[in-house]
Design a protein around this motif. Sequence first.
Motif, PDB file in Angstrom:
ATOM      1  N   THR A 170       0.861  -1.102  -0.105  1.00 21.43           N
ATOM      2  CA  THR A 170       0.104  -0.015  -0.024  1.00 21.43           C
ATOM      3  C   THR A 170       0.696   1.455   0.041  1.00 21.43           C
ATOM      4  OG1 THR A 170      -1.888  -1.159   1.115  1.00 21.43           O
ATOM      5  CG2 THR A 170      -2.043   1.210   1.221  1.00 21.43           C
ATOM      6  N   GLU A 171       1.835   1.327   0.866  1.00 24.39           N
ATOM      7  CA  GLU A 171       2.588   2.375   1.002  1.00 24.39           C
ATOM      8  C   GLU A 171       3.467   2.532  -0.444  1.00 24.39           C
ATOM      9  OE1 GLU A 171       4.165   2.289   5.513  1.00 24.39           O
ATOM     10  OE2 GLU A 171       5.266   1.330   4.098  1.00 24.39           O
ATOM     11  N   PHE A 172       3.828   1.472  -1.125  1.00 30.74           N
ATOM     12  CA  PHE A 172       4.629   1.448  -2.385  1.00 30.74           C
ATOM     13  C   PHE A 172       4.003   2.162  -3.210  1.00 30.74           C
ATOM     14  CE2 PHE A 172       5.984  -1.085  -6.136  1.00 30.74           C
ATOM     15  CZ  PHE A 172       7.389  -0.315  -6.295  1.00 30.74           C
ATOM     16  N   LEU A 173       2.659   1.661  -3.543  1.00 26.64           N
ATOM     17  CA  LEU A 173       1.765   2.028  -4.707  1.00 26.64           C
ATOM     18  C   LEU A 173       1.421   3.286  -4.465  1.00 26.64           C
ATOM     19  CD1 LEU A 173      -0.405  -1.165  -5.365  1.00 26.64           C
ATOM     20  CD2 LEU A 173       1.681  -0.494  -6.639  1.00 26.64           C
ATOM     21  N   THR A 174       1.165   3.997  -3.144  1.00 25.75           N
ATOM     22  CA  THR A 174       0.796   5.057  -2.932  1.00 25.75           C
ATOM     23  C   THR A 174       1.771   6.096  -3.155  1.00 25.75           C
ATOM     24  OG1 THR A 174      -0.681   4.677  -1.203  1.00 25.75           O
ATOM     25  CG2 THR A 174       0.078   6.905  -1.268  1.00 25.75           C
ATOM     26  N   ALA A 175       3.315   5.879  -2.778  1.00 29.12           N
ATOM     27  CA  ALA A 175       4.438   6.533  -3.407  1.00 29.12           C
ATOM     28  C   ALA A 175       4.631   6.815  -4.658  1.00 29.12           C
ATOM     29  CB  ALA A 175       5.661   5.815  -2.484  1.00 29.12           C
ATOM     30  N   VAL A 176       4.259   5.805  -5.519  1.00 26.39           N
ATOM     31  CA  VAL A 176       4.630   5.834  -6.984  1.00 26.39           C
ATOM     32  C   VAL A 176       3.670   6.722  -7.550  1.00 26.39           C
ATOM     33  CG1 VAL A 176       4.093   4.650  -9.176  1.00 26.39           C
ATOM     34  CG2 VAL A 176       5.569   3.524  -7.333  1.00 26.39           C
ATOM     35  N   ARG A 177       2.325   6.830  -7.024  1.00 28.62           N
ATOM     36  CA  ARG A 177       1.318   7.639  -7.521  1.00 28.62           C
ATOM     37  C   ARG A 177       1.616   8.929  -7.264  1.00 28.62           C
ATOM     38  NH1 ARG A 177      -2.273   3.723  -5.099  1.00 28.62           N
ATOM     39  NH2 ARG A 177      -3.273   5.250  -3.821  1.00 28.62           N
ATOM     40  N   ALA A 178       2.080   9.065  -5.818  1.00 27.17           N
ATOM     41  CA  ALA A 178       2.473  10.529  -5.576  1.00 27.17           C
ATOM     42  C   ALA A 178       3.635  11.038  -6.375  1.00 27.17           C
ATOM     43  CB  ALA A 178       2.793  10.485  -4.188  1.00 27.17           C
ATOM     44  N   CYS A 179       4.594  10.295  -6.578  1.00 23.11           N
ATOM     45  CA  CYS A 179       5.835  10.829  -7.528  1.00 23.11           C
ATOM     46  C   CYS A 179       4.952  11.024  -8.825  1.00 23.11           C
ATOM     47  CB  CYS A 179       6.755   9.600  -7.836  1.00 23.11           C
ATOM     48  SG  CYS A 179       7.584   9.403  -6.171  1.00 23.11           S
ATOM     49  N   TRP A 180       4.173  10.385  -9.491  1.00 26.20           N
ATOM     50  CA  TRP A 180       3.602  10.900 -10.558  1.00 26.20           C
ATOM     51  C   TRP A 180       3.115  12.323 -10.490  1.00 26.20           C
ATOM     52  CZ3 TRP A 180       1.040   5.596 -11.829  1.00 26.20           C
ATOM     53  CH2 TRP A 180       1.889   4.648 -12.671  1.00 26.20           C
ATOM     54  N   ALA A 181       2.160  12.473  -9.556  1.00 30.42           N
ATOM     55  CA  ALA A 181       1.387  13.593  -9.254  1.00 30.42           C
ATOM     56  C   ALA A 181       2.050  14.696  -8.978  1.00 30.42           C
ATOM     57  CB  ALA A 181       0.475  13.300  -8.234  1.00 30.42           C
ATOM     58  N   ALA A 182       3.455  14.436  -8.443  1.00 34.25           N
ATOM     59  CA  ALA A 182       4.254  15.569  -8.217  1.00 34.25           C
ATOM     60  C   ALA A 182       4.739  16.758  -9.237  1.00 34.25           C
ATOM     61  CB  ALA A 182       5.630  15.153  -7.477  1.00 34.25           C
ATOM     62  N   LEU A 183       4.385  15.915 -10.539  1.00 35.01           N
ATOM     63  CA  LEU A 183       4.916  16.740 -11.708  1.00 35.01           C
ATOM     64  C   LEU A 183       4.001  17.981 -11.856  1.00 35.01           C
ATOM     65  CD1 LEU A 183       6.660  16.805 -14.153  1.00 35.01           C
ATOM     66  CD2 LEU A 183       5.252  15.429 -15.494  1.00 35.01           C
ATOM     67  N   TRP A 184       2.643  17.830 -11.146  1.00 34.01           N
ATOM     68  CA  TRP A 184       1.644  18.729 -11.300  1.00 34.01           C
ATOM     69  C   TRP A 184       1.413  19.508 -10.166  1.00 34.01           C
ATOM     70  CZ3 TRP A 184      -0.286  19.676 -16.135  1.00 34.01           C
ATOM     71  CH2 TRP A 184       0.153  18.674 -16.967  1.00 34.01           C
ATOM     72  N   THR A 185       2.114  19.744  -9.077  1.00 35.02           N
ATOM     73  CA  THR A 185       1.991  20.590  -7.897  1.00 35.02           C
ATOM     74  C   THR A 185       2.309  22.039  -8.345  1.00 35.02           C
ATOM     75  OG1 THR A 185       4.195  20.458  -7.266  1.00 35.02           O
ATOM     76  CG2 THR A 185       2.844  18.807  -6.528  1.00 35.02           C
TER      77      THR A 185
END
Length: 211
Positions: A140-155
Motif C-alpha cells: 500500500t505504501e509502495f503504490l501510494t508513493a509511486v502515484r504521489a511521484c507521478w502527481a508531483a509533476l503537477w503541484t
Amino acid sequence: MNDFILPLSSPRAADPEIVGPKAANLALLGRAGLPTPGGFCLTAAAYRHQIDALGLSDALAQFATADLRAERKLSVEIRLGLYEHPIAPEIAEPLLAAWHGYREMAPGFWAVRSSALIEDRAGANFAGQFESFLGIASETEFLTAVRACWAALWTTNARRYMANHDLNPAATAMSVLIQPLVAARASGGGLSMTAEGNMLLSATWGLGSAI
C-alpha cells in the motif's frame, strides 16, 4: 521486465529520455563501477500509459494552450487523477512483481523517488520540487508513493518552477526511481555547479530528509 520496468543495471537505464537524468546518472555511476544502492525504474512510458488509462490525455492537451485560471483547474484534475486512482493493472502487476523480486535480495525498507525527464539539467535542477519517500515497506505504501511521484509533476510549486524556466508539464513525463534504503548514519548531497558557478555540498545526520 517490460517497457515499464527497467533495472538500473540495464544499458537502457543510462538514457535520460527513458528514466530521467536522476536515474540515468545513477545508472552510469553503477556502470562505472562505483557503489550504488541498485534498484530499478518505472519508466516514463509507464507514466504516459497511466495518463492514457485514466483518460487524462485531453486535459494535458488543453493545458498546453490554457490561460492561468484554466491551468490551475486542469492541473488539479490531473494531479488528483494520478494520485487518487489505482495504477493500471498492466503497470501494477509487473511493478509489484519486480519490487517483491528485488526485496528477496534486499529485504527491509525501500525508497521511492521522482525522476522527471526535465530535472537535473543545466539551468533547471528542480532540487526539492518533486517527491522522495523513505522507509517504504508495504504494498500500500509502495503504490501510494509511486502515484504521489507521478502527481508531483503537477503541484503548484513544480509548475511555477517550470514556468520560470519556460517548461511545460504537459510536454514531459515522470519516471520513478525505486531503491533499497541505505540505513545511513549521515547523508549528503552536492551540486557540481550552482547558479553562481560554485560547487555546493550539504550534509546532515540520518537519512537526509532535511536536505
